[in-house]
Enzyme design. Structure first.
Site, PDB file in Angstrom:
ATOM      1  N   GLY A 156      12.784  27.359  12.652  1.00  0.00           N
ATOM      2  CA  GLY A 156      12.070  27.057  13.891  1.00  0.00           C
ATOM      3  C   GLY A 156      12.897  27.547  15.071  1.00  0.00           C
ATOM      4  O   GLY A 156      13.609  28.549  14.974  1.00  0.00           O
ATOM      5  N   ARG A 157      12.829  26.800  16.182  1.00  0.00           N
ATOM      6  CA  ARG A 157      13.567  27.210  17.389  1.00  0.00           C
ATOM      7  C   ARG A 157      15.063  27.274  17.112  1.00  0.00           C
ATOM      8  O   ARG A 157      15.723  28.281  17.391  1.00  0.00           O
ATOM      9  CB  ARG A 157      13.282  26.213  18.527  1.00  0.00           C
ATOM     10  CG  ARG A 157      11.892  26.332  19.105  1.00  0.00           C
ATOM     11  CD  ARG A 157      11.578  25.162  19.993  1.00  0.00           C
ATOM     12  NE  ARG A 157      11.438  23.941  19.215  1.00  0.00           N
ATOM     13  CZ  ARG A 157      10.400  23.090  19.293  1.00  0.00           C
ATOM     14  NH1 ARG A 157       9.433  23.312  20.149  1.00  0.00           N
ATOM     15  NH2 ARG A 157      10.352  22.017  18.543  1.00  0.00           N
ATOM     16  N   ILE A 158      15.623  26.196  16.536  1.00  0.00           N
ATOM     17  CA  ILE A 158      17.076  26.178  16.303  1.00  0.00           C
ATOM     18  C   ILE A 158      17.427  27.111  15.146  1.00  0.00           C
ATOM     19  O   ILE A 158      18.451  27.798  15.178  1.00  0.00           O
ATOM     20  CB  ILE A 158      17.572  24.733  16.056  1.00  0.00           C
ATOM     21  CG1 ILE A 158      17.190  23.840  17.246  1.00  0.00           C
ATOM     22  CG2 ILE A 158      19.088  24.700  15.845  1.00  0.00           C
ATOM     23  CD1 ILE A 158      17.404  22.346  17.020  1.00  0.00           C
ATOM     24  N   ARG A 178       7.468  26.421   5.656  1.00  0.00           N
ATOM     25  CA  ARG A 178       6.161  26.358   4.999  1.00  0.00           C
ATOM     26  C   ARG A 178       5.367  27.621   5.314  1.00  0.00           C
ATOM     27  O   ARG A 178       4.558  28.078   4.544  1.00  0.00           O
ATOM     28  CB  ARG A 178       5.394  25.111   5.447  1.00  0.00           C
ATOM     29  CG  ARG A 178       5.963  23.848   4.834  1.00  0.00           C
ATOM     30  CD  ARG A 178       5.356  22.637   5.447  1.00  0.00           C
ATOM     31  NE  ARG A 178       5.507  22.663   6.904  1.00  0.00           N
ATOM     32  CZ  ARG A 178       5.110  21.701   7.711  1.00  0.00           C
ATOM     33  NH1 ARG A 178       4.551  20.635   7.217  1.00  0.00           N
ATOM     34  NH2 ARG A 178       5.299  21.782   9.013  1.00  0.00           N
ATOM     35  N   ARG A 238      18.370  15.942  10.550  1.00  0.00           N
ATOM     36  CA  ARG A 238      18.285  14.482  10.506  1.00  0.00           C
ATOM     37  C   ARG A 238      18.818  13.967   9.176  1.00  0.00           C
ATOM     38  O   ARG A 238      18.647  14.629   8.138  1.00  0.00           O
ATOM     39  CB  ARG A 238      16.834  13.996  10.643  1.00  0.00           C
ATOM     40  CG  ARG A 238      16.280  14.004  12.074  1.00  0.00           C
ATOM     41  CD  ARG A 238      16.923  12.961  12.983  1.00  0.00           C
ATOM     42  NE  ARG A 238      16.346  12.979  14.315  1.00  0.00           N
ATOM     43  CZ  ARG A 238      16.747  13.744  15.325  1.00  0.00           C
ATOM     44  NH1 ARG A 238      17.758  14.576  15.160  1.00  0.00           N
ATOM     45  NH2 ARG A 238      16.159  13.674  16.500  1.00  0.00           N
ATOM     46  N   GLU A 267      22.845   5.692  10.970  1.00  0.00           N
ATOM     47  CA  GLU A 267      23.684   6.062  12.120  1.00  0.00           C
ATOM     48  C   GLU A 267      23.872   4.866  13.027  1.00  0.00           C
ATOM     49  O   GLU A 267      22.889   4.142  13.271  1.00  0.00           O
ATOM     50  CB  GLU A 267      23.038   7.220  12.887  1.00  0.00           C
ATOM     51  CG  GLU A 267      23.019   8.487  12.049  1.00  0.00           C
ATOM     52  CD  GLU A 267      22.509   9.724  12.807  1.00  0.00           C
ATOM     53  OE1 GLU A 267      22.281   9.631  14.021  1.00  0.00           O
ATOM     54  OE2 GLU A 267      22.371  10.771  12.179  1.00  0.00           O
ATOM     55  N   HIS A 286      26.670  13.068  15.255  1.00  0.00           N
ATOM     56  CA  HIS A 286      25.369  13.465  15.828  1.00  0.00           C
ATOM     57  C   HIS A 286      25.535  14.026  17.254  1.00  0.00           C
ATOM     58  O   HIS A 286      25.034  13.457  18.223  1.00  0.00           O
ATOM     59  CB  HIS A 286      24.379  12.277  15.830  1.00  0.00           C
ATOM     60  CG  HIS A 286      22.947  12.715  15.853  1.00  0.00           C
ATOM     61  ND1 HIS A 286      21.938  12.045  15.214  1.00  0.00           N
ATOM     62  CD2 HIS A 286      22.358  13.788  16.453  1.00  0.00           C
ATOM     63  CE1 HIS A 286      20.795  12.670  15.418  1.00  0.00           C
ATOM     64  NE2 HIS A 286      21.026  13.738  16.163  1.00  0.00           N
ATOM     65  N   ILE A 287      26.261  15.150  17.310  1.00  0.00           N
ATOM     66  CA  ILE A 287      26.582  15.739  18.617  1.00  0.00           C
ATOM     67  C   ILE A 287      25.928  17.107  18.806  1.00  0.00           C
ATOM     68  O   ILE A 287      26.361  17.886  19.653  1.00  0.00           O
ATOM     69  CB  ILE A 287      28.118  15.860  18.823  1.00  0.00           C
ATOM     70  CG1 ILE A 287      28.778  16.656  17.684  1.00  0.00           C
ATOM     71  CG2 ILE A 287      28.739  14.483  18.990  1.00  0.00           C
ATOM     72  CD1 ILE A 287      30.224  17.045  17.952  1.00  0.00           C
ATOM     73  N   GLY A 288      24.875  17.371  18.039  1.00  0.00           N
ATOM     74  CA  GLY A 288      24.234  18.690  18.107  1.00  0.00           C
ATOM     75  C   GLY A 288      23.933  19.170  19.518  1.00  0.00           C
ATOM     76  O   GLY A 288      24.247  20.298  19.895  1.00  0.00           O
TER      77      GLY A 288
HETATM   78  P1  NAP Z   1      11.031  23.368  15.195  1.00  0.00           P
HETATM   79  O1  NAP Z   1      11.015  24.515  16.145  1.00  0.00           O
HETATM   80  O2  NAP Z   1       9.808  22.530  15.039  1.00  0.00           O
HETATM   81  O3  NAP Z   1      11.479  23.936  13.750  1.00  0.00           O
HETATM   82  C1  NAP Z   1      11.339  23.235  12.567  1.00  0.00           C
HETATM   83  C2  NAP Z   1      11.053  24.240  11.469  1.00  0.00           C
HETATM   84  O4  NAP Z   1      11.002  23.531  10.218  1.00  0.00           O
HETATM   85  C3  NAP Z   1       9.738  24.976  11.635  1.00  0.00           C
HETATM   86  O5  NAP Z   1       9.962  26.346  11.564  1.00  0.00           O
HETATM   87  C4  NAP Z   1       8.880  24.478  10.480  1.00  0.00           C
HETATM   88  O6  NAP Z   1       8.100  25.546  10.019  1.00  0.00           O
HETATM   89  C5  NAP Z   1       9.921  24.042   9.448  1.00  0.00           C
HETATM   90  N1  NAP Z   1       9.421  22.996   8.564  1.00  0.00           N
HETATM   91  C6  NAP Z   1       8.817  21.842   8.918  1.00  0.00           C
HETATM   92  N2  NAP Z   1       8.500  21.121   7.829  1.00  0.00           N
HETATM   93  C7  NAP Z   1       8.917  21.858   6.770  1.00  0.00           C
HETATM   94  C8  NAP Z   1       8.852  21.664   5.363  1.00  0.00           C
HETATM   95  N3  NAP Z   1       8.308  20.573   4.830  1.00  0.00           N
HETATM   96  N4  NAP Z   1       9.374  22.607   4.564  1.00  0.00           N
HETATM   97  C9  NAP Z   1       9.915  23.727   5.078  1.00  0.00           C
HETATM   98  N5  NAP Z   1      10.011  23.970   6.402  1.00  0.00           N
HETATM   99  C10 NAP Z   1       9.503  23.045   7.234  1.00  0.00           C
HETATM  100  O7  NAP Z   1      12.180  22.353  15.561  1.00  0.00           O
HETATM  101  P2  NAP Z   1      13.614  22.655  16.229  1.00  0.00           P
HETATM  102  O8  NAP Z   1      13.519  22.544  17.702  1.00  0.00           O
HETATM  103  O9  NAP Z   1      14.178  23.895  15.612  1.00  0.00           O
HETATM  104  O10 NAP Z   1      14.415  21.373  15.699  1.00  0.00           O
HETATM  105  C11 NAP Z   1      14.552  21.126  14.318  1.00  0.00           C
HETATM  106  C12 NAP Z   1      15.092  19.751  14.052  1.00  0.00           C
HETATM  107  O11 NAP Z   1      16.462  19.714  14.406  1.00  0.00           O
HETATM  108  C13 NAP Z   1      14.463  18.634  14.901  1.00  0.00           C
HETATM  109  O12 NAP Z   1      13.300  18.120  14.281  1.00  0.00           O
HETATM  110  C14 NAP Z   1      15.547  17.591  14.985  1.00  0.00           C
HETATM  111  O13 NAP Z   1      15.366  16.616  13.981  1.00  0.00           O
HETATM  112  C15 NAP Z   1      16.821  18.374  14.692  1.00  0.00           C
HETATM  113  N6  NAP Z   1      17.785  18.383  15.825  1.00  0.00           N
HETATM  114  C16 NAP Z   1      19.002  17.807  15.659  1.00  0.00           C
HETATM  115  C17 NAP Z   1      19.914  17.820  16.692  1.00  0.00           C
HETATM  116  C18 NAP Z   1      21.267  17.189  16.537  1.00  0.00           C
HETATM  117  O14 NAP Z   1      21.809  16.700  17.532  1.00  0.00           O
HETATM  118  N7  NAP Z   1      21.856  17.182  15.377  1.00  0.00           N
HETATM  119  C19 NAP Z   1      19.589  18.419  17.921  1.00  0.00           C
HETATM  120  C20 NAP Z   1      18.332  19.014  18.046  1.00  0.00           C
HETATM  121  C21 NAP Z   1      17.427  18.990  16.989  1.00  0.00           C
HETATM  122  P3  NAP Z   1       6.735  25.323   9.199  1.00  0.00           P
HETATM  123  O15 NAP Z   1       5.954  24.324   9.984  1.00  0.00           O
HETATM  124  O16 NAP Z   1       6.117  26.667   9.122  1.00  0.00           O
HETATM  125  O17 NAP Z   1       7.158  24.830   7.867  1.00  0.00           O
END
Ligand code: NAP
Length: 320
Positions: A156-158, A178, A238, A267, A286-288
């Site tokens: 996804g974005r990250i 997916r 997560r 956490e 959890h400092i992402g």
């Molecule tokens: P995003 O743009 O929505 O990307 C998530 C990706 O996961 C999408 O490309 C999605 O594609 C894929 N996905 C979703 N369900 C799936 C599944 N069952 N199997 C395979 N792929 C799947 O979100 P983002 O902004 O990159 O952020 C991702 C996650 O990082 C967040 O939800 C958050 O929990 C976590 N995060 C953590 C921190 C931290 O501090 N550690 C900071 C920011 C974010 P498809 O829908 O095509 O499958």
């Protein structure tokens, strides 16, 4: 009467000032300690808007008592801490803070990969304890990052921001989603792979999917057994996506090389957690998204979303 906003953690005055000009704002009085369940329930029952942290669980039972609540603005991109179905049924808007944290979180994920594969934590610990007695030919050797392959689960974005960094390190990018991402395939020469295939082939695996019913326990004993003995696992999205008992066994038995963790099933992670006893675990709390600029940008989005909804406008980052 002005609408009321409750913020569940102490945020900087200069950032919430625009809210105070328009609304009655109440704020939990601590930056370090989470709001109590009692206070949170009491506020939910009264207020028009809520600004929540990812550490606040907002469940169906809590939302039952909300009579005026119009918006919950969560200071995170993930929103698995909120029962969005229950919010939707009650017509409560939920917003998150995407995009502004993408690059900062990718920095952390890539840094954690470098630290884990190259064993920064055990090397530093030895040095501080006086254990660095001489340079040795194989002392503190880890695994290379440059020129290897990385498997990104969740492009996804990250995930894409991580792939950009990986290209700078001359890495081959495998990814699993997916749905296929043809733009990313072109831009980073990324190769789509089914999950098992990715786990078998990647030198490093990075988890960047959201926490959902589908991704809960996605990486368990079977999946860890598919990974290379020399592989590292980086868990940044997560807790609960990786089965921590299975991960402990894999690391203890050295069926994988190391793990870098930013997120945990519980956490804050208990200090006596078995994973924290292992030298091949690099653990951060959890400092992402934790850079000053990014955290301020996230808060700014919360302020804007609350203002928009309370003024009858459509907020930018609505999730339900
Ligand atoms: P995003 O743009 O929505 O990307 C998530 C990706 O996961 C999408 O490309 C999605 O594609 C894929 N996905 C979703 N369900 C799936 C599944 N069952 N199997 C395979 N792929 C799947 O979100 P983002 O902004 O990159 O952020 C991702 C996650 O990082 C967040 O939800 C958050 O929990 C976590 N995060 C953590 C921190 C931290 O501090 N550690 C900071 C920011 C974010 P498809 O829908 O095509 O499958």
């Amino acid at each position: 009467m002005k609408p009321t906003v409750f913020i569940t953690r102490k945020l900087p005055e200069e950032i919430i000032a625009p809210l105070k000009e328009k609304f009655t704002v109440r704020m939990w009085d601590s930056e370090d300690v989470a709001v109590t369940d009692y206070v949170l329930r009491e506020e939910i029952a009264q207020v028009d808007a809520l600004c929540t942290m990812l550490s606040d669980t907002i469940d169906r039972d809590m939302l039952e008592s909300a009579t005026n609540l119009k918006v919950i603005s969560n200071m995170a991109v993930g929103f698995n801490n909120i029962d969005t179905e229950a919010a939707k049924e009650k017509g409560i808007v939920v917003t998150n803070t995407p995009d502004v944290l993408t690059e900062t979180t990718a920095d952390l994920a890539f840094g954690l990969l470098l630290a884990t594969a190259r064993r920064f934590n055990s090397a530093e610990k030895e040095l501080r304890q006086g254990g660095w007695l001489s340079w040795t030919p194989m002392g503190f050797t880890g695994m290379d990052v440059h020129g290897t392959s990385v498997g990104i689960i969740g492009m996804g974005r990250i995930g894409e921001a991580f792939a950009r960094r990986a290209k700078g390190f001359n890495m081959h990018v495998l990814y699993h989603n997916r749905s296929r991402k043809s733009d990313a395939e072109k831009e980073y020469q990324a190769e789509f792979a089914e999950l098992d295939d990715l786990l078998k082939r990647a030198d490093h695996v990075v988890i960047l999917v959201p926490f959902t019913e589908e991704t809960k326990g996605m990486i368990g004993e079977r999946e860890l057994a598919l990974m290379k003995k020399t592989a590292t696992l980086i868990s940044v999205s997560r807790g609960g996506i990786v089965d921590e008992v299975a991960l402990y066994d894999a690391l203890k038995n050295e069926t994988i090389f190391a793990a870098g963790l930013d997120v945990y099933e519980t956490e804050p992670v208990p200090v006596r957690h078995p994973l924290l006893t292992l030298p091949n675990v690099t653990a951060v709390p959890h400092i992402g998204s934790a850079s000053v600029k990014t955290r301020h940008a996230m808060m700014q989005l919360n302020v804007e979303a609350i203002t928009d909804v309370l003024e009858g406008k459509e907020p930018e980052n609505r999730v339900v």
